[in-house]
Structures are given as C-alpha cells and as structure tokens.
Design an enzyme around this catalytic site. Structure first.
Site, PDB file in Angstrom:
ATOM      1  N   ARG A 198      -8.646  -1.916  16.599  1.00  0.00           N
ATOM      2  CA  ARG A 198      -8.761  -1.608  15.180  1.00  0.00           C
ATOM      3  C   ARG A 198      -9.778  -2.591  14.650  1.00  0.00           C
ATOM      4  O   ARG A 198     -10.796  -2.823  15.300  1.00  0.00           O
ATOM      5  CB  ARG A 198      -7.396  -1.676  14.492  1.00  0.00           C
ATOM      6  N   LYS A 248       0.817  -1.233   0.000  1.00  0.00           N
ATOM      7  CA  LYS A 248       0.000   0.000   0.000  1.00  0.00           C
ATOM      8  C   LYS A 248       0.842   1.271   0.000  1.00  0.00           C
ATOM      9  O   LYS A 248       0.519   2.211  -0.723  1.00  0.00           O
ATOM     10  CB  LYS A 248      -0.985  -0.004   1.176  1.00  0.00           C
TER      11      LYS A 248
HETATM   12  C1  LIG Z   1      -0.775  -1.698   6.609  1.00  0.00           C
HETATM   13  C2  LIG Z   1      -1.117  -3.015   7.141  1.00  0.00           C
HETATM   14  C3  LIG Z   1      -0.110  -3.944   7.428  1.00  0.00           C
HETATM   15  C4  LIG Z   1       1.359  -3.619   7.264  1.00  0.00           C
HETATM   16  O1  LIG Z   1       1.797  -2.892   8.386  1.00  0.00           O
HETATM   17  P1  LIG Z   1       3.335  -2.492   8.562  1.00  0.00           P
HETATM   18  O2  LIG Z   1       3.411  -1.963   9.933  1.00  0.00           O
HETATM   19  O3  LIG Z   1       3.631  -1.501   7.502  1.00  0.00           O
HETATM   20  O4  LIG Z   1       4.114  -3.755   8.403  1.00  0.00           O
HETATM   21  C5  LIG Z   1      -0.480  -5.193   7.863  1.00  0.00           C
HETATM   22  N1  LIG Z   1      -1.775  -5.514   8.052  1.00  0.00           N
HETATM   23  C6  LIG Z   1      -2.772  -4.655   7.809  1.00  0.00           C
HETATM   24  C7  LIG Z   1      -4.184  -5.087   8.034  1.00  0.00           C
HETATM   25  C8  LIG Z   1      -2.476  -3.376   7.351  1.00  0.00           C
HETATM   26  O5  LIG Z   1      -3.470  -2.511   7.109  1.00  0.00           O
END
Ligand SMILES: *Cc1c(COP(=O)(O)O)cnc(C)c1O
Length: 363
Positions: free
Chosen positions: A131, A36
């Site tokens: 979350r 992303k």
């Molecule tokens: C963005 C995201 C990640 C990756 O997180 P990082 O801290 O960049 O490794 C993993 N899982 C979900 C659900 C995310 O939204």
C-alpha cells in the site's frame, strides 16, 4: 422511524474505545482514533474523546473540516497522503499528515511557511503490503531531504499492513520498523517521537504479547467500531461487536418459485449467480420478500441477518430474502449486522438515516 436506517450505539463504541486505550496504554502505545468510517461525525468524536482517545485521524480532508467546524480541539492526523491541491487546507486543519512523496512534502513546506506554521509529518514505510510507503532502502535519502524543508517537522515513522494484500503485522515487520527508526535517529542525530505501527490488524499480534519494539502508536478504526480484529475477524475479548444495526423495510412479500425462468443472461451486477445455498435452489416455491435496501446503500455481501431470514440476492435498490414459513408483513422491518465493508458504505450513503443511540455527554 424511517428506513433504511443505521442504528449507532455510541455507548458501545465508547466502551470499545476506552477498553482499547486502556489495554494499549499498558504497552506504552497510544491510540489515534480513526474517524473516516464515521465521516468525522461530532457525536462520534465526542464519544472517542470521552473514552480517552487523545488523537483523531482521518483519511479525508472533508471529514477533518467537519470535525474542525464542530470545534474539535484534539490533534488531528491526515492518514492518507495529501493531494497537492489540498496542502493549504492540510496545513490549516491538520497537525500531522502521513507522507511518502517529496513533491507533496515540498508543497506542504511552502504552505506551512506561508501560514507561519510548522506542519508535522510521519513518513510511511513500505513493509510488504504494497500500500503506501517508502521502500526501506530509500528511507535514509528521503529523511535527509525532508530535514531540509523549512516549517516541516519530522515526527516519526509509520507503516500500514494487512490493508491491500493482507500481510500480517508481526514481531518481524515491527522489528524492521524499529530498526529503521533507530538507524534514522543515529544517522541524523534526531529523535523520532512517534512510531505508528499500523491499524486494527496489529491488535492480534500485540495483544497476544508479541514484541512491539518501538511501536508507540496505533491508528484504530474497525476495532473501535466493530469490536473485532480484521485479520481473522474474531471478536476482541470484552468489546461490543453489535454497536451498529442496519434496518430495512419490507416492500414486497410473495410466494415465488425459488428459480428464475426464461433465457438467463447477465444481471445488473454481473453474472446472475444465486447466493442461495444449494438446498434452496430447486425447492419449488418459497416465501420471498423484497426489502428496500441495495448496492446504493451498502455492501449487501457484508450483511448478516439478525432476524430469521436468508439473503438470496441484491440489486441497486433491492435485497431479496427468503423468509421460511412466515410471510413478512409489508412495512415490517428486518435487522442486520454489518461487516466493515457494509458499514463504511452505509455510513457514506445519503439514503441511509443515521440514528444515534446513547450519546456520550461532551467533555
Ligand atoms: C483506515 C486506516 C486506518 C484504520 O484502519 P482500521 O483497520 O479501521 O483500524 C489506519 N491507518 C490508515 C493509514 C488508514 O487508512
């Protein structure tokens, strides 16, 4: 070369990805490479694939479309709950989506049936970060319903910590996920092949040898890109922390008072709190430059100058820096390291040129 620009060293990113894949494979954990922050950029997915990352994961369908249009064959996960109106595209482009709502899964089921496909889902479990996630007490009922939906394959469970509230992943909450997985399998006589324990913030605990229970997947973004773990923002051993550099150009350089004058009210971005260290605040005149870079381009608070300047403040379009004894020539460039917040905003800003260095060759 135009400025502002983000220099992206794909070789360093590939090195980080390869190192993480290797370390985690020793613990039986696969890596889903989170795309992303890089907007699904094909050169990045190629670097990940070349480094041995077999699964790609993104929170945004637009990025996933970008990757599919570029011909990516890898399995792709959608790691944010689909929006209802997206379900047909999700089923078309995505192998596995992360879900918490039966209403959404019902729509995915209809779309998958219409497309004559099976769509995989992971159910996300709430383990304290508040979350996304199903409350553990509700999991059994929801699994019971999910198993009734045609063309939906329940592939496993997942959780996400340290994102909204900073709750640290540890042996305790990973143990809870393991217990939930075991209980679900027993209750319904099914197998849950994927237990996705979280994101880069899980690395601290896992690499220091904590029991991972049944965790056999992590979704990694920041650690691959910035070479650090997000809990204490410590560099991870052997990883590059300087794959990205933001470069801005000087548009004004003058000797100016260190303090504003006139009647002080709110500034464009709220209270005009000076970011300058106290020692700078009343020191007469200082050499100040303005760089063509601001909130429209990045998170100015996430920048650390590599060059010998101090950041004094920022506006939509300006970054104000103090330059010590030297007046920066107009047109000269100043370089910055970025944290994750500054990086994602710079990547998403249409005003920042992305300059790719050391591309991997496609495999
Ligand atoms: C963005 C995201 C990640 C990756 O997180 P990082 O801290 O960049 O490794 C993993 N899982 C979900 C659900 C995310 O939204």
């Amino acid at each position: 070369m135009s400025a502002p620009r983000l220099e992206i060293d794909l070789h360093k990113i590939g090195h980080n990805a390869r190192a993480l894949v290797h370390l985690l494979s020793k613990k039986g954990i696969s890596v889903s490479g989170v795309t992303k922050a890089m907007l699904g950029m094909p050169a990045f997915t190629t670097a990940l694939r070349t480094a041995g990352v077999q699964i790609l994961a993104d929170s945004r369908l637009q990025n996933i479309s970008t990757m599919r249009s570029a011909g990516t064959q890898s399995p792709i996960w959608l790691i944010r709950s689909p929006m209802i109106e997206e379900v047909a595209q999700v089923v078309e482009h995505v192998d596995i989506s992360l879900n918490t709502e039966l209403d959404v899964i019902a729509e995915l089921s209809k779309a998958a049936t219409a497309a004559k496909k099976t769509h995989g889902i992971l159910l996300m479990v709430e383990l304290g970060d508040l979350r996304e996630g199903i409350m553990p007490a509700d999991l059994e009922d929801i699994v019971g319903e999910v198993l009734q939906f045609p063309n939906i394959a329940l592939m496993g469970l997942g959780t996400n910590l340290a994102c909204r509230s900073g709750v640290s992943p540890d042996a305790k909450n990973m143990g809870e996920l393991t217990k939930l997985a075991n209980a679900t399998e027993q209750k319904f006589a099914i197998e849950l092949p994927i237990i996705s324990g979280g994101n880069s913030s899980n690395l601290d605990s896992i690499l220091s040898g904590a029991d991972v229970g049944r965790i056999n997947n992590l979704r990694l973004g920041e650690a691959i890109l910035l070479g650090c773990e997000p809990l204490h923002r410590q560099p991870l051993a052997g990883l590059h922390t300087d794959a990205f550099t933001l470069v801005a150009q000087t548009i004004e350089s003058k000797l100016k008072p260190s303090q504003p004058w006139g009647t002080i009210a709110e500034a464009a971005f709220g209270a005009p709190k000076s970011d300058a260290p106290a020692s700078l605040q009343a020191q007469g005149h200082i050499l100040q430059s303005i760089l063509a870079l601001g909130h429209m381009d990045t998170d100015p608070n996430g920048l650390t100058p590599i060059s010998n300047v101090k950041i004094l403040g920022s506006s939509s379009d300006h970054l104000f820096v103090e330059t010590g004894d030297a007046l920066l020539p107009i047109g000269s460039e100043v370089r910055f390291d970025l944290n994750y917040s500054a990086l994602v905003r710079a990547m998403a800003s249409p005003f920042i040129e992305k300059m790719l260095l050391n591309r991997a060759t496609a495999t």
